[in-house]
Motif scaffolding. Sequence first.
Motif, PDB file in Angstrom:
ATOM      1  N   VAL A 258       2.164  16.139  27.277  1.00 24.19           N
ATOM      2  CA  VAL A 258       2.507  16.491  26.068  1.00 24.19           C
ATOM      3  C   VAL A 258       4.086  15.911  25.792  1.00 24.19           C
ATOM      4  CG1 VAL A 258       3.779  18.720  26.313  1.00 24.19           C
ATOM      5  CG2 VAL A 258       2.718  18.299  24.331  1.00 24.19           C
ATOM      6  N   GLN A 259       4.819  15.832  26.756  1.00 17.62           N
ATOM      7  CA  GLN A 259       6.076  15.315  26.207  1.00 17.62           C
ATOM      8  C   GLN A 259       6.117  13.776  25.830  1.00 17.62           C
ATOM      9  OE1 GLN A 259       9.097  17.308  25.982  1.00 17.62           O
ATOM     10  NE2 GLN A 259       9.710  15.366  24.956  1.00 17.62           N
ATOM     11  N   ALA A 260       5.085  13.155  26.358  1.00 17.23           N
ATOM     12  CA  ALA A 260       4.856  11.743  26.168  1.00 17.23           C
ATOM     13  C   ALA A 260       4.713  11.724  24.822  1.00 17.23           C
ATOM     14  CB  ALA A 260       3.686  11.196  27.104  1.00 17.23           C
ATOM     15  N   ILE A 261       3.614  12.498  24.262  1.00 15.01           N
ATOM     16  CA  ILE A 261       3.165  12.438  22.829  1.00 15.01           C
ATOM     17  C   ILE A 261       4.171  12.730  22.075  1.00 15.01           C
ATOM     18  CG2 ILE A 261       1.422  13.216  21.068  1.00 15.01           C
ATOM     19  CD1 ILE A 261      -0.304  13.563  23.575  1.00 15.01           C
ATOM     20  N   VAL A 262       5.081  13.743  22.179  1.00 15.76           N
ATOM     21  CA  VAL A 262       6.217  14.297  21.554  1.00 15.76           C
ATOM     22  C   VAL A 262       7.092  13.232  21.302  1.00 15.76           C
ATOM     23  CG1 VAL A 262       8.242  15.703  21.370  1.00 15.76           C
ATOM     24  CG2 VAL A 262       6.137  16.724  21.920  1.00 15.76           C
ATOM     25  N   ASN A 263       7.472  12.532  22.366  1.00 17.12           N
ATOM     26  CA  ASN A 263       8.319  11.153  22.404  1.00 17.12           C
ATOM     27  C   ASN A 263       7.650  10.134  21.540  1.00 17.12           C
ATOM     28  OD1 ASN A 263       9.808  12.693  24.070  1.00 17.12           O
ATOM     29  ND2 ASN A 263       9.133  11.288  25.814  1.00 17.12           N
ATOM     30  N   GLU A 264       6.431   9.993  21.498  1.00 19.84           N
ATOM     31  CA  GLU A 264       5.927   8.932  20.721  1.00 19.84           C
ATOM     32  C   GLU A 264       6.021   9.450  19.139  1.00 19.84           C
ATOM     33  OE1 GLU A 264       4.131   5.856  19.005  1.00 19.84           O
ATOM     34  OE2 GLU A 264       4.681   5.770  20.787  1.00 19.84           O
ATOM     35  N   LEU A 265       5.870  10.744  18.936  1.00 20.18           N
ATOM     36  CA  LEU A 265       6.216  10.963  17.466  1.00 20.18           C
ATOM     37  C   LEU A 265       7.476  11.444  17.130  1.00 20.18           C
ATOM     38  CD1 LEU A 265       2.693  13.081  17.269  1.00 20.18           C
ATOM     39  CD2 LEU A 265       3.213  11.025  16.441  1.00 20.18           C
ATOM     40  N   LYS A 266       8.483  10.847  17.920  1.00 21.88           N
ATOM     41  CA  LYS A 266      10.093  11.278  17.753  1.00 21.88           C
ATOM     42  C   LYS A 266      10.183  12.514  17.417  1.00 21.88           C
ATOM     43  CE  LYS A 266      10.395   6.703  17.049  1.00 21.88           C
ATOM     44  NZ  LYS A 266       9.060   6.349  17.521  1.00 21.88           N
ATOM     45  N   GLY A 267       9.897  13.376  18.330  1.00 26.22           N
ATOM     46  CA  GLY A 267      10.320  14.657  18.477  1.00 26.22           C
ATOM     47  C   GLY A 267       9.354  15.849  17.968  1.00 26.22           C
ATOM     48  N   GLU A 268       8.388  15.333  17.187  1.00 31.04           N
ATOM     49  CA  GLU A 268       7.442  16.209  16.561  1.00 31.04           C
ATOM     50  C   GLU A 268       7.110  17.463  17.438  1.00 31.04           C
ATOM     51  OE1 GLU A 268       4.381  14.682  13.737  1.00 31.04           O
ATOM     52  OE2 GLU A 268       2.838  16.169  14.569  1.00 31.04           O
ATOM     53  N   LYS A 269       7.242  18.716  17.133  1.00 31.12           N
ATOM     54  CA  LYS A 269       6.815  20.081  17.928  1.00 31.12           C
ATOM     55  C   LYS A 269       5.423  20.152  18.118  1.00 31.12           C
ATOM     56  CE  LYS A 269      10.966  22.193  16.430  1.00 31.12           C
ATOM     57  NZ  LYS A 269      11.448  21.129  15.308  1.00 31.12           N
ATOM     58  N   ILE A 270       4.861  20.410  19.193  1.00 26.06           N
ATOM     59  CA  ILE A 270       3.295  20.544  19.098  1.00 26.06           C
ATOM     60  C   ILE A 270       3.020  21.766  20.104  1.00 26.06           C
ATOM     61  CG2 ILE A 270       1.299  19.363  20.243  1.00 26.06           C
ATOM     62  CD1 ILE A 270       2.885  16.843  20.132  1.00 26.06           C
ATOM     63  N   ASP A 271       2.127  22.760  19.385  1.00 25.90           N
ATOM     64  CA  ASP A 271       1.594  23.747  19.820  1.00 25.90           C
ATOM     65  C   ASP A 271       0.093  23.333  20.469  1.00 25.90           C
ATOM     66  OD1 ASP A 271       4.005  25.221  19.167  1.00 25.90           O
ATOM     67  OD2 ASP A 271       3.073  26.018  17.315  1.00 25.90           O
ATOM     68  N   ILE A 272      -0.016  23.845  21.637  1.00 22.57           N
ATOM     69  CA  ILE A 272      -1.449  23.614  22.266  1.00 22.57           C
ATOM     70  C   ILE A 272      -2.008  24.799  22.423  1.00 22.57           C
ATOM     71  CG2 ILE A 272      -2.870  22.521  24.015  1.00 22.57           C
ATOM     72  CD1 ILE A 272      -0.346  20.909  24.556  1.00 22.57           C
ATOM     73  N   VAL A 273      -3.124  25.187  21.851  1.00 18.80           N
ATOM     74  CA  VAL A 273      -3.753  26.697  21.951  1.00 18.80           C
ATOM     75  C   VAL A 273      -5.230  26.593  22.169  1.00 18.80           C
ATOM     76  CG1 VAL A 273      -2.324  27.643  20.086  1.00 18.80           C
ATOM     77  CG2 VAL A 273      -4.329  26.636  19.575  1.00 18.80           C
ATOM     78  N   GLN A 274      -5.724  27.593  23.089  1.00 15.75           N
ATOM     79  CA  GLN A 274      -6.995  27.514  23.473  1.00 15.75           C
ATOM     80  C   GLN A 274      -8.215  27.882  22.275  1.00 15.75           C
ATOM     81  OE1 GLN A 274      -7.664  28.701  27.308  1.00 15.75           O
ATOM     82  NE2 GLN A 274     -10.116  29.107  27.148  1.00 15.75           N
ATOM     83  N   TRP A 275      -9.107  27.093  22.265  1.00 13.09           N
ATOM     84  CA  TRP A 275     -10.112  27.497  21.227  1.00 13.09           C
ATOM     85  C   TRP A 275     -11.097  28.547  21.761  1.00 13.09           C
ATOM     86  CZ3 TRP A 275     -15.295  27.346  21.616  1.00 13.09           C
ATOM     87  CH2 TRP A 275     -16.206  27.643  20.372  1.00 13.09           C
TER      88      TRP A 275
END
Length: 371
Positions: A258-275
């Motif tokens: 997830v950190q790799a994706i956050v870095n690609e999006l320049k620090g956009e915060k990401i919440d991952i939740v279970q459906w």
Amino acid sequence: MSSELFDAIDYLEKEKGIDKDLLMEALEAALISAYKKNFKSATNVRVDIDETTGGMHVYARKTVVEESMDPNQEISLEDAKEVDPNYEIDDVLEVEVTPKDFGRIAAQAAKQVVTQRVREAERGVIFSEYVDREEDVMTGIIQRKDNRFTYVNLGKVEARLPVGEQMPTEEYHVHDRLKVFVTKVENTNKGPHIYVSRTHPGLLKRLFEMEVPEIYDGIVEINSVAREAGDRSKISVYAPDPEIDPVGSCVGQRGQRVQAIVNELKGEKIDIVQWSEDPVVYVSNALSPAKVVEVQVDEEEKATTVIVPDHQLSLAIGKRGQNARLAAKLTGWKIDIKSESEAIEDGTLDPNKTKEESEETYSEVDEDPFE
């Protein structure tokens, strides 16, 4: 006309995929147009091209009638029979009218036709290559900018990144490398136009597919994405196999994926939740990182009333209502959030009800389960 032209036409058919018959038809039409333009002729003509010798002849075509009223289009039966006694009414008589210096004009027209068709064929190839990349992520290099677009070189074509599709937290500089989501590929008279985005929820989804092998392989599925680009996003995931932890798969060891994706999006915060198919569980998870006491569901209105501990109310709602807004967008349920004390006061919550813990979820920014 030089036989080299026909060698070139054969080459174009083999190397560029341009149909030879279509190219010859276009060439004939161009020659007819050039003849009428340069020799001020309104006569109905036909061009005959000999591919073996490169010879070319122009023939005026006239319909045989009883009495000619238009010398450019018609010939009387009497005059036609002087040419050949076998002519009858409605036959078409052809007379060669090839000008002496037509070869120069023909060569110029042929060059224009071939150049145009090659350009059209190359555009068609580029369009075919990129039209299949709609809703996909591509990497490009920023070439230039203007008031409407940032132009991103994707290899064979420049894609357009509209101002409205640019993340407000990013600055775009020439020569920067950038991952973009292809939203639309259009085939126009000026060639393919490709539009890309940095704000589309599809970008986040594709980045997870690229970064998480379990998603790419179908072991973990993305159910939905809610995004406020450049600030915060929520993504819900599901694993058909109960032995698989979908959230953990997306987080990765020590949060690396997830950190790799956050870095690609320049620090956009990401919440991952279970459906979950249970709206109580799903809405509780979606409001992460806030903890939930109770979720009351109104199936008919597809609405929920969510009760949270008093100290968690601001966290559940989020800054400017962002957490609640993203959770509602993610789940598709209306969400009304109340504190425990408010719910007890208005009778929404039984004061004797024990507090229930929501399922553990992971928010990249607000909490780190690996610390």
